[in-house]
Design a protein around this motif. Structure first.
Motif, mmCIF file in Angstrom:
data_model
loop_
_atom_site.group_PDB
_atom_site.id
_atom_site.type_symbol
_atom_site.label_atom_id
_atom_site.label_comp_id
_atom_site.label_asym_id
_atom_site.label_seq_id
_atom_site.Cartn_x
_atom_site.Cartn_y
_atom_site.Cartn_z
ATOM 1 N N LYS A 134 2.647 18.780 43.361
ATOM 2 C CA LYS A 134 3.789 17.867 43.273
ATOM 3 C C LYS A 134 4.974 18.469 42.534
ATOM 4 O O LYS A 134 6.108 18.010 42.686
ATOM 5 C CB LYS A 134 3.365 16.574 42.554
ATOM 6 C CG LYS A 134 2.339 15.778 43.319
ATOM 7 C CD LYS A 134 2.902 15.291 44.632
ATOM 8 C CE LYS A 134 1.915 14.463 45.415
ATOM 9 N NZ LYS A 134 2.378 14.177 46.771
ATOM 10 N N SER A 156 7.577 9.833 36.647
ATOM 11 C CA SER A 156 8.311 9.661 37.906
ATOM 12 C C SER A 156 7.374 9.824 39.100
ATOM 13 O O SER A 156 7.400 9.010 40.035
ATOM 14 C CB SER A 156 9.452 10.682 37.984
ATOM 15 O OG SER A 156 10.048 10.632 39.264
ATOM 16 N N LEU A 157 6.535 10.841 39.068
ATOM 17 C CA LEU A 157 5.616 11.083 40.197
ATOM 18 C C LEU A 157 4.663 9.913 40.383
ATOM 19 O O LEU A 157 4.395 9.486 41.518
ATOM 20 C CB LEU A 157 4.808 12.365 39.949
ATOM 21 C CG LEU A 157 5.575 13.682 40.093
ATOM 22 C CD1 LEU A 157 4.734 14.833 39.558
ATOM 23 C CD2 LEU A 157 5.934 13.923 41.553
ATOM 24 N N THR A 160 6.715 6.879 41.761
ATOM 25 C CA THR A 160 7.216 7.025 43.136
ATOM 26 C C THR A 160 6.078 7.182 44.150
ATOM 27 O O THR A 160 6.281 6.986 45.343
ATOM 28 C CB THR A 160 8.205 8.206 43.248
ATOM 29 O OG1 THR A 160 7.540 9.408 42.847
ATOM 30 C CG2 THR A 160 9.411 7.989 42.363
ATOM 31 N N SER A 164 8.462 2.329 46.717
ATOM 32 C CA SER A 164 9.471 2.998 47.561
ATOM 33 C C SER A 164 10.750 3.250 46.764
ATOM 34 O O SER A 164 11.832 2.754 47.108
ATOM 35 C CB SER A 164 9.771 2.134 48.775
ATOM 36 O OG SER A 164 8.594 1.858 49.470
ATOM 37 N N VAL A 165 10.604 3.985 45.680
ATOM 38 C CA VAL A 165 11.759 4.268 44.816
ATOM 39 C C VAL A 165 11.784 5.757 44.473
ATOM 40 O O VAL A 165 10.792 6.471 44.650
ATOM 41 C CB VAL A 165 11.707 3.436 43.504
ATOM 42 C CG1 VAL A 165 11.792 1.946 43.796
ATOM 43 C CG2 VAL A 165 10.457 3.757 42.675
ATOM 44 N N ALA A 166 12.937 6.181 43.969
ATOM 45 C CA ALA A 166 13.095 7.530 43.434
ATOM 46 C C ALA A 166 13.723 7.363 42.048
ATOM 47 O O ALA A 166 14.243 6.276 41.731
ATOM 48 C CB ALA A 166 14.000 8.339 44.345
ATOM 49 N N THR A 167 13.671 8.395 41.221
ATOM 50 C CA THR A 167 14.221 8.238 39.872
ATOM 51 C C THR A 167 15.486 9.086 39.727
ATOM 52 O O THR A 167 15.507 10.247 40.124
ATOM 53 C CB THR A 167 13.180 8.619 38.798
ATOM 54 O OG1 THR A 167 12.724 9.956 39.009
ATOM 55 C CG2 THR A 167 11.995 7.669 38.848
ATOM 56 N N TRP A 171 16.426 10.001 34.165
ATOM 57 C CA TRP A 171 15.682 8.736 34.091
ATOM 58 C C TRP A 171 14.549 8.827 33.077
ATOM 59 O O TRP A 171 13.904 9.876 32.937
ATOM 60 C CB TRP A 171 15.103 8.409 35.470
ATOM 61 C CG TRP A 171 14.164 7.222 35.472
ATOM 62 C CD1 TRP A 171 14.510 5.910 35.572
ATOM 63 C CD2 TRP A 171 12.737 7.267 35.366
ATOM 64 N NE1 TRP A 171 13.373 5.127 35.539
ATOM 65 C CE2 TRP A 171 12.271 5.931 35.403
ATOM 66 C CE3 TRP A 171 11.803 8.292 35.229
ATOM 67 C CZ2 TRP A 171 10.917 5.592 35.318
ATOM 68 C CZ3 TRP A 171 10.460 7.970 35.140
ATOM 69 C CH2 TRP A 171 10.023 6.629 35.187
ATOM 70 N N VAL A 177 15.699 2.260 38.637
ATOM 71 C CA VAL A 177 15.353 3.334 39.581
ATOM 72 C C VAL A 177 16.169 3.143 40.863
ATOM 73 O O VAL A 177 16.867 2.136 41.030
ATOM 74 C CB VAL A 177 13.834 3.339 39.873
ATOM 75 C CG1 VAL A 177 13.052 3.635 38.606
ATOM 76 C CG2 VAL A 177 13.379 2.009 40.481
ATOM 77 N N VAL A 180 14.763 4.057 47.811
ATOM 78 C CA VAL A 180 14.796 5.222 48.706
ATOM 79 C C VAL A 180 15.657 4.935 49.944
ATOM 80 O O VAL A 180 15.702 3.795 50.424
ATOM 81 C CB VAL A 180 13.374 5.681 49.140
ATOM 82 C CG1 VAL A 180 12.612 6.265 47.969
ATOM 83 C CG2 VAL A 180 12.607 4.565 49.812
ATOM 84 N N GLN A 208 12.812 -1.072 37.303
ATOM 85 C CA GLN A 208 11.531 -0.392 37.550
ATOM 86 C C GLN A 208 10.487 -1.407 38.016
ATOM 87 O O GLN A 208 10.176 -2.358 37.300
ATOM 88 C CB GLN A 208 11.067 0.322 36.273
ATOM 89 C CG GLN A 208 9.854 1.203 36.498
ATOM 90 C CD GLN A 208 9.485 2.027 35.279
ATOM 91 O OE1 GLN A 208 10.341 2.434 34.509
ATOM 92 N NE2 GLN A 208 8.205 2.248 35.097
#
Ligand code: BEZ
Length: 211
Positions: A134, A156-157, A160, A164-167, A171, A177, A180, A208
């Motif tokens: 990862k 974060s990993l 996510t 369905s989010v990204a940081t 962050w 957050v 996506v 979050q």
């Protein structure tokens, strides 16, 4: 060929400071962090392993197992661990791989010949429970890594992987957050009941979701 994100992290058996291990058996269903350092009895590495030991409870909280590696033998690791514990006021109890035959370093591309023909660089790989890679970072020998940043990436990993989010940049756990891009704003509003802030059609924030 070098290891890339999304690849399956190769399994191996190795001698370590806590005895022989099979990498996959050691990891079990946990996340894993495998990190290399140039050599035992060196100052920057001493602080890095001390910081890692001091953060033991943070790694445990996140279900992460940690392994270090250098191309030095087990007896050298054991002597050096005493020094790390003494000087960094910690207890190193994670395994340090004794990769004197460079088997694991070669498998994981930890030797960069134009930086050093024999020593491993400061690489660090984060491996998910399904054994996929990862994160890969590589620092030069002269720069110690930031293990709080490594924990931030794990946060974060893990977030996510399940939402369905990204940081966003910088962050930290608890902050808003990013939704996506593959989710429409209409769907995002249904999916994230805490609210969606639309700054631009492609830049949408939500609190979050797992808190
Ligand atoms: C160190 O870990 O302190 C180190 C190792 C190789 C080159 C420079 C520093």
């Amino acid at each position: 060929m070098s290891l890339r994100l999304g690849d399956v992290a190769p399994n191996f058996q190795a001698k370590t400071s806590i005895g022989e291990i099979d990498f996959y058996k050691f990891l079990g269903d946990s996340w894993g962090i495998l990190f290399s350092h140039p050599a035992d009895y060196t100052p920057v590495c001493t602080t890095e392993l001390g910081r890692t030991a001091a953060l033991k409870s943070e790694f445990e909280k996140r279900n992460v197992k940690v392994l270090a590696l250098s191309v030095d033998p087990v007896d050298k690791h054991l002597g050096w661990i005493s020094d790390i514990n003494e000087t960094q006021n910690c207890t190193v109890d994670f395994p340090i791989i004794a990769d004197d035959d460079k088997k694991v370093s070669t498998l994981y591309d930890f030797i960069h010949p134009n930086a050093s023909a024999t020593a491993t660089v400061r690489s660090l790989v984060i491996i998910a429970p399904d054994k996929t890679v990862k994160l890969i970072i590589t620092y030069p020998a002269s720069t110690g890594r930031n293990f709080v940043e490594v924990l931030r990436v794990v946060d974060s990993l893990q977030l996510t992987a399940n939402h369905s989010v990204a940081t966003p940049a910088n962050w930290k756990e608890g902050e808003d957050v990013i939704v996506v891009p593959s989710i429409s704003t209409e769907d995002a509003i249904k999916k994230f009941p805490k609210g969606v802030k639309v700054v631009k059609p492609y830049l949408r924030y939500t609190p979050q979701p797992n808190l």
